[in-house]
Design an enzyme around this catalytic site. Structure first.
Site, PDB file in Angstrom:
ATOM      1  N   SER A  34      28.446  24.923  18.951  1.00 63.32           N
ATOM      2  CA  SER A  34      28.763  23.494  18.990  1.00 63.32           C
ATOM      3  C   SER A  34      29.542  23.129  17.741  1.00 63.32           C
ATOM      4  O   SER A  34      29.021  23.212  16.621  1.00 63.32           O
ATOM      5  CB  SER A  34      27.474  22.666  19.047  1.00 63.32           C
ATOM      6  OG  SER A  34      27.758  21.334  18.670  1.00 63.32           O
ATOM      7  N   ASP A  69      30.969  18.138  21.611  1.00 60.03           N
ATOM      8  CA  ASP A  69      30.104  16.967  21.777  1.00 60.03           C
ATOM      9  C   ASP A  69      30.905  15.684  21.662  1.00 60.03           C
ATOM     10  O   ASP A  69      31.471  15.388  20.607  1.00 60.03           O
ATOM     11  CB  ASP A  69      29.008  16.984  20.700  1.00 60.03           C
ATOM     12  CG  ASP A  69      27.996  18.088  20.942  1.00 60.03           C
ATOM     13  OD1 ASP A  69      27.362  18.068  22.011  1.00 60.03           O
ATOM     14  OD2 ASP A  69      27.851  18.964  20.068  1.00 60.03           O
ATOM     15  N   HIS A 118      30.455  18.106  26.396  1.00 60.06           N
ATOM     16  CA  HIS A 118      29.144  17.457  26.553  1.00 60.06           C
ATOM     17  C   HIS A 118      29.354  15.959  26.341  1.00 60.06           C
ATOM     18  O   HIS A 118      29.484  15.492  25.216  1.00 60.06           O
ATOM     19  CB  HIS A 118      28.158  18.035  25.517  1.00 60.06           C
ATOM     20  CG  HIS A 118      26.799  17.437  25.575  1.00 60.06           C
ATOM     21  ND1 HIS A 118      25.819  17.731  24.653  1.00 60.06           N
ATOM     22  CD2 HIS A 118      26.229  16.571  26.447  1.00 60.06           C
ATOM     23  CE1 HIS A 118      24.713  17.070  24.943  1.00 60.06           C
ATOM     24  NE2 HIS A 118      24.946  16.344  26.024  1.00 60.06           N
ATOM     25  N   MET A 125      28.287  12.510  25.881  1.00 64.15           N
ATOM     26  CA  MET A 125      27.194  11.584  25.556  1.00 64.15           C
ATOM     27  C   MET A 125      27.819  10.196  25.501  1.00 64.15           C
ATOM     28  O   MET A 125      27.957   9.586  24.438  1.00 64.15           O
ATOM     29  CB  MET A 125      26.557  11.994  24.225  1.00 64.15           C
ATOM     30  CG  MET A 125      25.693  13.237  24.348  1.00 64.15           C
ATOM     31  SD  MET A 125      25.389  14.025  22.768  1.00 64.15           S
ATOM     32  CE  MET A 125      26.855  15.048  22.661  1.00 64.15           C
ATOM     33  N   MET A 157      18.043  19.076  27.189  1.00 63.10           N
ATOM     34  CA  MET A 157      18.176  18.683  25.780  1.00 63.10           C
ATOM     35  C   MET A 157      16.854  18.955  25.078  1.00 63.10           C
ATOM     36  O   MET A 157      15.794  18.518  25.542  1.00 63.10           O
ATOM     37  CB  MET A 157      18.519  17.196  25.661  1.00 63.10           C
ATOM     38  CG  MET A 157      19.936  16.815  26.064  1.00 63.10           C
ATOM     39  SD  MET A 157      21.250  17.686  25.182  1.00 63.10           S
ATOM     40  CE  MET A 157      20.967  17.208  23.472  1.00 63.10           C
ATOM     41  N   ASP A 176      20.046  22.739  24.141  1.00 59.78           N
ATOM     42  CA  ASP A 176      20.910  22.169  23.110  1.00 59.78           C
ATOM     43  C   ASP A 176      20.079  21.302  22.174  1.00 59.78           C
ATOM     44  O   ASP A 176      19.457  20.337  22.614  1.00 59.78           O
ATOM     45  CB  ASP A 176      21.994  21.320  23.810  1.00 59.78           C
ATOM     46  CG  ASP A 176      23.001  20.725  22.850  1.00 59.78           C
ATOM     47  OD1 ASP A 176      22.981  21.055  21.648  1.00 59.78           O
ATOM     48  OD2 ASP A 176      23.833  19.911  23.316  1.00 59.78           O
TER      49      ASP A 176
HETATM   50  C1  DX5 Z   1      23.343  16.835  19.766  1.00 58.97           C
HETATM   51  C2  DX5 Z   1      24.450  17.686  20.317  1.00 58.97           C
HETATM   52  C3  DX5 Z   1      24.339  19.102  19.968  1.00 58.97           C
HETATM   53  C4  DX5 Z   1      24.398  19.393  18.482  1.00 58.97           C
HETATM   54  C5  DX5 Z   1      23.446  20.522  18.237  1.00 58.97           C
HETATM   55  O1  DX5 Z   1      23.357  15.597  20.342  1.00 58.97           O
HETATM   56  O2  DX5 Z   1      24.479  17.595  21.733  1.00 58.97           O
HETATM   57  O3  DX5 Z   1      25.281  19.901  20.676  1.00 58.97           O
HETATM   58  O4  DX5 Z   1      25.668  19.748  18.006  1.00 58.97           O
HETATM   59  O5  DX5 Z   1      23.387  20.726  16.880  1.00 58.97           O
HETATM   60  P1  DX5 Z   1      22.276  21.638  16.202  1.00 58.97           P
HETATM   61  O6  DX5 Z   1      22.432  23.012  16.754  1.00 58.97           O
HETATM   62  O7  DX5 Z   1      22.612  21.525  14.748  1.00 58.97           O
HETATM   63  O8  DX5 Z   1      20.934  21.040  16.530  1.00 58.97           O
HETATM   64 ZN    ZN Z   2      25.734  19.051  22.805  1.00 57.22          ZN
END
Ligand code: DX5
Ligand code: ZN
Length: 232
Positions: A11, A38, A69, A71, A140, A178
């Site tokens: 990511s 993201d 992804h 959001m 998640m 994730d």
């Molecule tokens: C969080 C994102 C993730 C994030 C994960 O909302 O969807 O993809 O980058 O980061 P780490 O691996 O640092 O938890």
């Molecule tokens: Zn993500």
């Protein structure tokens, strides 16, 4: 799950954006299976991140699939723009969409892979009617919006439930996790039935570099494969 069935999706949220091209190239050389991008709108989650111009730039420096992804509250508004920028697959949230089936069909009509994400407080049961239509479920393991958060262990039984639903339906559907994935939590998530690991901090913030972080995660899956009694 055989080690080569387990996929790694770095990511880039945790990458150094001033060196993004180099870091993604490093991840590709180290065997990343896809790049996880993201996209946050400050509304569905309380944070902003990146948009289609980043995807367009990444498309020029990597041949890896670019996984978006979303959001965001209204992913449909952005699909076309992200396809034109070079995206290969889209993850949309169950929580963001009252017309999920329509969105999934749009993604398919655009010739892209479709995934549905569920937040930690959302039960696996909401997937029952959409599972047949999608390529991947994203469970998640933190509430979305930020990197560097702690893995929520309460999501483990849900990963097992999702894997069971897929097996019962004999579906070819990936289970991705994730949030807070590191060597310890990766082992737990894989043992519970995940087969795709998204990792930001554990890959881009790793003292041994991008390749080192990826190798540490791969070693976990190899070890699990050698000790199958740990697999559910
Ligand atoms: C969080 C994102 C993730 C994030 C994960 O909302 O969807 O993809 O980058 O980061 P780490 O691996 O640092 O938890
Ligand atoms: Zn993500």
């Amino acid at each position: 799950m055989e080690p080569d069935v387990i996929k790694l999706a770095p990511s880039i949220l945790a990458a150094d954006f001033a060196r993004l091209g180099k870091q993604v190239a490093e991840a590709e050389r180290a065997g990343a299976d896809r790049i996880h991008v993201d996209v946050m709108d400050g509304h569905f989650v309380p944070n902003l991140s990146m948009g289609a111009p980043i995807v367009k730039s990444l498309r020029r420096v990597t041949s890896l699939p670019l996984e978006i992804h979303f959001m965001v509250s209204e992913p449909d508004l952005f699909l076309q723009e992200f396809v034109e920028a070079g995206s290969d697959s889209f993850i949309v949230h169950w929580e963001a969409n009252a017309n999920l089936h329509r969105t999934v069909q749009r993604i398919k009509a655009l010739g892209r892979r479709a995934s549905v994400a569920i937040n930690p407080a959302t039960p696996a049961a909401v997937l029952e009617e959409i599972l047949l239509d999608i390529d991947q479920v994203l469970v998640m393991t933190v509430d979305p919006g930020f990197g560097h958060q702690h893995f929520l262990h309460t999501t483990l039984p849900k990963i097992r439930r999702v894997r069971r639903m897929i097996e019962q339906g004999s579906l070819a559907c990936d289970v991705e996790v994730d949030g807070g994935i590191d060597v310890e939590t990766a082992a737990l998530a894989l043992a519970a039935g995940a087969n795709v690991l998204v990792a930001g901090t554990a890959i881009f913030d790793e003292s041994e570099g991008v390749a080192g972080g990826m190798e540490r995660l791969r070693a976990v899956s190899r070890q699990l494969w050698n000790e199958p009694e740990q697999l559910q």
